[in-house]
Structure formats: structure tokens, C-alpha cells
Design a protein around this motif. Structure first.
Motif, short mmCIF file in Angstrom:
data_model
loop_
_atom_site.label_atom_id
_atom_site.label_comp_id
_atom_site.label_asym_id
_atom_site.label_seq_id
_atom_site.Cartn_x
_atom_site.Cartn_y
_atom_site.Cartn_z
N VAL A 147 6.83 -0.08 -8.62
CA VAL A 147 6.01 -1.29 -8.67
C VAL A 147 5.93 -1.89 -7.28
N SER A 148 4.71 -2.15 -6.81
CA SER A 148 4.48 -2.75 -5.50
C SER A 148 3.15 -3.47 -5.52
N GLY A 149 2.88 -4.20 -4.44
CA GLY A 149 1.58 -4.87 -4.34
C GLY A 149 0.44 -3.88 -4.39
N TRP A 150 0.59 -2.75 -3.68
CA TRP A 150 -0.44 -1.72 -3.68
C TRP A 150 -0.64 -1.14 -5.07
N THR A 151 0.44 -0.85 -5.78
CA THR A 151 0.34 -0.29 -7.13
C THR A 151 -0.42 -1.25 -8.05
N GLN A 152 -0.11 -2.53 -7.98
CA GLN A 152 -0.78 -3.51 -8.82
C GLN A 152 -2.25 -3.63 -8.48
N ARG A 153 -2.60 -3.63 -7.21
CA ARG A 153 -4.01 -3.75 -6.81
C ARG A 153 -4.80 -2.51 -7.20
N ALA A 154 -4.18 -1.33 -7.05
CA ALA A 154 -4.86 -0.09 -7.42
C ALA A 154 -5.16 -0.05 -8.91
N LEU A 155 -4.19 -0.44 -9.74
CA LEU A 155 -4.40 -0.46 -11.18
C LEU A 155 -5.48 -1.47 -11.56
N GLY A 156 -5.53 -2.57 -10.83
CA GLY A 156 -6.54 -3.59 -11.11
C GLY A 156 -7.95 -3.15 -10.80
N GLN A 157 -8.11 -2.14 -9.96
CA GLN A 157 -9.45 -1.66 -9.56
C GLN A 157 -9.86 -0.39 -10.31
N ALA A 158 -9.00 0.11 -11.22
CA ALA A 158 -9.23 1.43 -11.82
C ALA A 158 -10.13 1.38 -13.05
N ASP A 159 -11.08 2.32 -13.10
CA ASP A 159 -11.87 2.56 -14.31
C ASP A 159 -11.11 3.46 -15.27
N HIS A 160 -10.25 4.30 -14.71
CA HIS A 160 -9.52 5.29 -15.50
C HIS A 160 -8.14 5.44 -14.88
N VAL A 161 -7.09 5.44 -15.72
CA VAL A 161 -5.72 5.60 -15.23
C VAL A 161 -5.18 6.94 -15.71
#
Length: 733
Positions: A358-372
Motif C-alpha cells: 500500500v502506497s500513495g502510488w498504489t492508491q492513485r493507480a487503483l483510483g484511475q483504473a477501468d479494470h484491475v
């Protein structure tokens, strides 16, 4: 200083910062045709136009050039890289002789933090991005438009920004206009009146529109669109739209043409997704996620343009330093949001590789994802990882509104058949799971097709021994370079599909079926109180073929169709033992004993759906569907004169000197009756699939299992000719 104060882009800055900019400016002369900013090439400066005219354009992978707009006096050039870093998504070229001021990137680095944030949040930055997206999307909907028309339309629309999880409008709302999606992704959800549950009916991405029907009829909204991630749309209010139609009748004609083609399903395959942002997240220990994310980017490159991004990428492109250590709510993430939005102008797919924790980058990336995509090492600990537990919990009330989730399990390259998948799935709520072998390019390409809605599904129909033709069809498709991603079928089609999904070669399957035929599973007759055959040998043959393998452990996604005799409903088997599913799917009523599951009796799927192309459409997520029909057009018949006496039929088949009576037996009648029950559904499937194949197998009987080699050859020769030159719709042109 006087010039700087008149530039809208610099308005957020104070006098001290403006003076700093003025001292650093370098004046340059630019000749017609000169390029100030080049698409895909990182520059070291931005420019401000003093006089003259430039144009911004994007060159697509196909070579097509899309003009985004004209840039005149007091307007900035390259300001997105100046504040957000990265490489330009468009080229800016001089149309006339120009005078420009040049500001080197090092100047931005020397500005105080509040000044940097002010510029990154500037309305000019967002307006430029919005205008660029509008110029890309409008021609897709309206047809070719010149810049003057686009600029006029821009003055009439309203910009709509949706945050992740936010509804654009709600089911039952009054119609308030027509919407176009410029960036992001929305899921359209309908509230079921009976159950009260939300059901997803569609996903919309860049270039998709909402409200065409309501625009014409004035009806209330019949669904609720939710933003899967931060999204940008434009709304055409009713009066604005009428104004456009009045002054630009060609636009109306273009829209009408588009709507008619959509209603006739002539616009190409709607399942394919473009402008997709995919987050790759570690599952379990997560050690394979970074390697897989890079392999996925290469696989996506075979479909369109793809960009791989991780925390290190952001630093290398000058977007953010130490992204992993930056809190998710830090204002500097505005640089990333602007940069990502710009990258979507020139890339079809963006793969965001999260950190392993868990990191700031991980949270921002998940927030921008159409598909995980969760990536796990199939041979390692399957327990939930930190990211899965903390950032991706399951909430049933909002499950339908979240981004789609796929679990990818990576196996050793020499793995014969996956195992233990059920334990992985029991801990996670995902929409699908896929198996890949380490280092296998073809497996990664299958994941890419599945995620982007370009999977090829093969639906195999029932027909007894005639189903051996399916093997010939697959052999011919393989030789023509058509990869199959999803398999499913009914009755004999379910058996063949399961064998193919197990990953064995056609040669291995040929030998397996020789042994099964020799075992004679349909020779164990009994007193016909429930059925003519006992179940013991049939079950034994299914276990010979599949052992205790579960559907979840097959290499390819698979389903089998059976009929619930108790409730009268269709059953789609997607989990549990393979042998049990194929036995249920092939349990011909009256011939084979029904399969008991709890208090329900399951029989042959042909009763409700003998050619499950419609089921396949959903299972391959809107991808391409090939259906193979092996049921004859005419089957049972009789000589003129009606039925002879049973004794005459008996002696004609026992005595060698007697002429054989052409009379259907009880097996033939029961089998044919089962097929007829779903004949209407088969006719609809035939019209709806992308490729319908029907090998000429009418001369073979449903019990001619000993003629396997001949039937396979018929399927092979037929498909070589019938599918010659055919390619999946999304791969054409």
C-alpha cells in the motif's frame, strides 16, 4: 512583464513569479512548417505565441492525422509537459511565420510549490485538455468536421466531470440532454423491479454516447450510469442540440446514419474496449506482478498503442519524484492526473503497475483504473496480500459499480494442468480468473484479448457422435491463425469443449477418444423405468477423460449447459468437477439417467439450448463468437407406407437376406426430440453470432462413434473452405 500579465495561463502566479518568468524568456522566430513540440518526444521547454498561427495535431498508429486545434497570440504551447512532465501526446507545427517566447523546463523546477500547483490547476491547462479530447471524439460521432464547426460546438456544450463512483443521472430522471464520453469509463446499471438489485447492462468509454433514444422520444432515463473512475463528458442541452441541427444539418444526417447502423449492428463489434486504463495489482505475495505487467503491455501492443507506467516511470518522465512515498491526497498528484489524461490522447491502453504494498502510488493507480488485474503465483501462498485486504474490500451493495476484476494465476512453464484454483477464488471476489504459463506469450495475449473485449469464444453444439466434427473445426481454425480464448458447449459439444480446454493437443485427444469409444459407455442397458442406460459406465468414462479436475482448473474459461428438469430452467456450469458437468449436459432424457444435484434433476442441455452461442456472448465479455452446429437439418424419417410391425423391423435387422427397414429407433426419436425443443433458440443464435459453421455431417448417425476419424475430417475440410480468409471483426483493417 506587460506581455506576461496578458497571458491567461500565467494569471494564477504572483508578481514575483511573473518577474522571474519575464527575465527567463528567450525570443525565437519560427518558420512555416517548423515543429515546436513533437508527439512522443520529450522537450525541454514550453512556448508562448507572440504573433502568428500554429496547429496541434495527433498522428494515429494507422497514419491518420487528427487536428486538435489552432494556437494563436498569447496562447501557450507545450504547457502540459511544463507543469506535468512526460512526453507530448500531440505535435505542434507552425502554419505561418511566428514569433514565440521560450521558457526552459528548469525554470518550472525553480518555482515555489504553491506556484507550481497554481499552474497545474490552471483553467487553461484543463481547457486545453478538454478541447483536445473533444476534437478527437466529435468526428467519431458526427463524421468529418472542420475545426470551425468543432469550435462552434465547443461553445454550446457543458463540461461534466464525474468522480469515481458518482452517478451521471439516475434511472427515472427526466431527460436533460445528450452526453458524450470524452475520457474515463462508465457502467450503466438498471434497477430490477422484482429483486430490487442493480444489474449492469453496458460499459461506456471514450466516444460512446448516452441518451440518443431519449433525445428523440423525450422519455425518462431508463438506467443509471456510474463512473468507474474519474471521467469527463460533455452534455448537449436540448436547445444547444437543436441549434447545432439548425446550423449544421450535415451533423444531423451523420448522427442519423450512425444510429441506424447501430440499430442494424453494422458498426463493428461493440464489445471491444479502447482507451482502457488497467491496474496490475499483486495477489498473495505479489512477486510476479511487475514482470506480468510488462508482458501485458507487450501483448496489448499487438492490439493498439500501449504504455506501461510504474512509480519509477513517473520520476523518469519528470511527472513526480518519489511517487511511492507521496501521500495519496498530496496536491502534487494533480501533475499525474493531468499527465495521464494527456497520455490517453495517444495511447489506446495504459498499464499501471502498482507497488507491491500500500502506497500513495498504489492508491492513485487503483483510483484511475477501468479494470484491475490481480496477479498471483499459483505455486505460492494464496492468502490475501496487503493491497487486497486494505484497498480492495468486497462491498456487495456497490459491487456492480466498481471496476471489473480479473485474477491471473501464473504457473510454471511445464505445468500440465492447474490446480487449487478454488482456494484462490474462495478468498477473493473477482469477475473472472485466467491461467497463464510463465514466459508464454500466447497466454498473455489471451489475457489482453479478454480484458479488452476481443476474446474469441467457440460455442459447440450437441449432436452425439457428429460432435467429433468439432475437432476438425478447431484444427482448421488453428491452421488459419485463429486463437480460441473461451470454450463452451452443450451435450457432446460440452464434452469436446472440456477436452480442448484441458490443454491437450488434438493428437492426444484423438487417442483419448479412441479409448473411450472402446470402453463402450452407451452399452450398459437396464430396465427402462427411468432411462434405457445405466449411469455407471457413462460416469466412469467421464472420469477416465477428466479425472477429478474442476472447471476452475481448466486452462481456458469453460462452461457446459444442462437443463434443470425440476424447474424447467437452463443451467450453466462454470464450477465444480468437469465430469459431473459433462454428464449432466449429455444426459439425454429417457436414454441416460438424469444427474442428481441436491433436489434437482439435470438432463441434456439440448432440451433448452443445443447451440449456446448466446451464453458464449456473455462469457467472452462481448467478444467474438463462433458457433458450430452439428445437428442435422433432417434426421429421422421413414419409408413410404408408415410403420411396419415391430416383428418385421426386428427380422429385417437380424436376418441377412431381409431388406433393412428404414425406420427410426427409440434412441433416434428421443435424441431428435431433444434437439427440436431448442430449435427456435438455435435459429436466433445462428443470426446473432459472428461466424456460424455447420459441417455437412447429415450422413452420419448420432451413435456412429466408431466413425470418429471420418467425422473429424469432414469438419476439418469444411472449415478450411468456410472460414477461409475470415478474421475476428476487431482484427480487420
Amino acid at each position: 512583464m506587460e506581455f506576461i500579465f496578458g497571458v491567461e495561463f500565467f494569471k494564477p502566479l504572483g508578481a514575483e513569479a511573473l518577474a522571474c518568468l519575464a527575465r527567463a524568456m528567450e525570443i525565437e522566430m519560427v518558420e512555416p512548417g517548423d515543429v515546436l513540440v513533437c508527439q512522443g518526444k520529450r522537450g525541454d521547454a514550453m512556448y508562448v505565441v507572440v504573433s502568428g498561427m500554429l496547429r496541434a495535431f495527433v498522428r494515429r498508429q494507422s497514419g491518420e492525422v487528427v487536428e486538435l486545434g489552432r494556437i494563436g497570440a498569447s496562447q501557450p504551447v507545450g504547457e502540459m509537459q511544463f507543469v506535468g512532465g512526460g512526453t507530448p501526446s500531440a505535435t505542434v507545427q507552425a502554419v505561418t511565420r511566428c514569433t514565440v517566447y521560450k521558457l526552459r523546463h528548469t525554470l518550472f523546477d525553480s518555482l515555489p510549490l504553491d506556484a507550481k500547483l497554481a499552474l497545474s490547476q490552471s483553467e487553461v491547462v484543463h481547457a486545453r485538455l478538454h478541447r483536445s479530447h473533444l476534437a478527437v471524439v466529435l468526428p467519431k460521432i458526427f463524421g468529418p468536421l472542420d475545426m470551425e464547426v468543432i469550435e462552434q460546438i465547443e461553445q454550446m456544450v457543458e463540461w461534466v466531470n464525474l468522480e469515481r463512483g458518482q452517478a451521471l443521472f439516475h434511472q427515472g430522471d427526466e431527460y436533460d440532454g445528450w452526453y458524450l464520453v470524452l475520457t474515463g469509463r462508465l457502467r450503466v446499471v438498471v434497477n430490477d423491479a422484482e429483486s430490487g438489485k442493480e444489474c449492469a447492462v453496458a460499459e461506456l468509454g471514450q466516444g460512446d454516447s448516452l441518451g440518443e433514444i431519449a433525445m428523440i422520444t423525450g422519455e425518462q432515463r431508463n438506467a443509471t450510469p456510474y463512473a468507474l473512475r474519474d471521467s469527463l463528458l460533455v452534455r448537449f442541452p436540448v436547445k444547444a442540440f437543436e441549434n447545432i441541427m439548425q446550423h449544421h444539418p450535415k451533423v444531423l444526417l451523420s448522427i442519423c446514419r450512425t444510429l441506424v447502423m447501430q440499430s442494424q449492428n453494422k458498426t463493428g463489434h461493440s464489445g471491444a474496449k479502447s482507451r482502457l486504463v488497467i491496474a496490475v495489482v499483486p495477489a498473495g505475495d505479489g512477486k510476479l506482478a511487475p514482470e506480468f505487467s510488462r508482458a501485458l503491455q507487450l501483448a496489448l501492443e499487438r492490439i493498439g498503442t500501449a504504455l506501461h507506467v510504474n512509480a519509477r516511470t513517473l520520476t523518469e518522465n519528470g511527472v513526480l519524484d518519489a511517487a511511492s512515498g507521496l501521500l495519496a491526497d498530496h496536491p502534487n498528484w494533480m501533475h499525474f492526473s493531468s499527465w495521464l489524461e494527456e497520455q490517453q490522447l495517444s495511447h489506446d491502453f495504459i498499464v499501471l503497475e502498482t507497488d507491491t504494498q500500500v502506497s500513495g502510488w498504489t492508491q492513485r493507480a487503483l483510483g484511475q483504473a477501468d479494470h484491475v488485474i490481480f496477479v498471483g503465483d499459483a505455486g505460492a501462498n494464496r492468502a490475501l496480500g496487503e493491497i487486497e485486504e486494505r484497498l480492495l474490500p468486497f462491498d456487495e451493495s456497490t459491487d456492480v459499480r466498481r471496476a471489473r476484476r480479473t485474477l491471473v494465476l501464473v504457473h510454471a512453464a511445464d505445468t500440465l494442468l492447474p490446480g487449487g484454483t478454488r482456494e484462490w477464488l474462495a478468498l477473493r471476489r473477482v469477475d473472472r480468473h485466467l491461467h497463464v504459463r510463465a514466459g508464454c506469450r500466447q497466454d498473455c495475449e489471451r489475457v489482453a484479448r479478454m480484458v479488452t473485449g476481443r476474446a474469441v469464444g467457440l460455442a459447440l453444439g450437441g449432436g452425439g457422435a457428429r460432435g467429433f466434427a468439432h475437432f476438425g473445426v478447431v484444427k482448421a481454425l488453428q491452421e488459419q491463425g485463429i486463437a480460441i480464448d473461451v470454450l463452451g458447449g452443450t451435450s457432446m459439444g460440452a464434452i469436446v469443449a472440456a477436452q480442448l480446454a484441458s490443454g491437450r493437443t488434438l493428437e492426444q485427444l484423438h487417442e483419448l477418444n479412441r479409448r473411450l469409444i472402446a470402453f463402450k459407455p452407451f452399452s450398459d442397458y437396464t430396465i427402462p423405468m427411468v432411462a434405457m442406460l445405466k449411469s455407471a459406465k457413462i460416469i466412469a468414462s467421464a472420469r477416465m477423460a477428466f479425472g477429478e479436475t474442476h472447471i476452475e482448473d481448466l486452462w481456458l474459461p469453460y462452461f457446459a449447459v444442462s437443463s434443470n428438469l425440476t424447474t424447467g430452467e437452463m443451467v450453466v456450469h462454470v464450477s465444480g468437477p468437469v465430469w459431473e458437468a459433462v454428464c449432466a449436459s449429455g444426459a439425454l432424457p429417457g436414454i441416460v439417467m438424469p444427474v442428481v444435484m441436491g433436489e434437482h434433476l439435470l438432463v441434456d442441455g439440448g432440451v433448452v439450448n443445443i447451440l449456446p452461442g448466446d451464453v458464449m456472448r456473455a462469457k467472452c465479455d462481448g467478444g467474438v463468437v463462433i458457433a458450430v452446429d452439428v445437428s442435422p437439418e433432417k434426421d429421422v424419417g421413414i419409408d413410404a407406407g408408415g410403420f411396419p410391425s415391430p416383428w418385421k423391423i426386428f427380422w429385417s435387422r437380424v436376418l441377412p437376406f431381409k431388406k433393412r427397414k428404414q425406420v427410426p429407433g427409440i434412441l433416434d426419436i428421443l435424441m431428435r426430440t431433444t434437439m427440436l425443443a431448442s430449435a427456435n433458440r438455435t435459429a436466433r443464435v445462428k443470426r446473432s453470432v459472428d461466424l456460424y459453421l455447420r459441417p455437412p455431417i447429415d450422413n452420419f448417425g448420432m451413435l456412429d462413434f466408431e466413425k470418429m476419424s471420418e467425422i473429424v475430417e469432414v469438419g476439418y475440410r469444411y472449415t478450411l473452405e468456410a472460414a477461409a480468409g475470415w478474421t475476428p471483426p476487431e482484427n480487420r483493417g
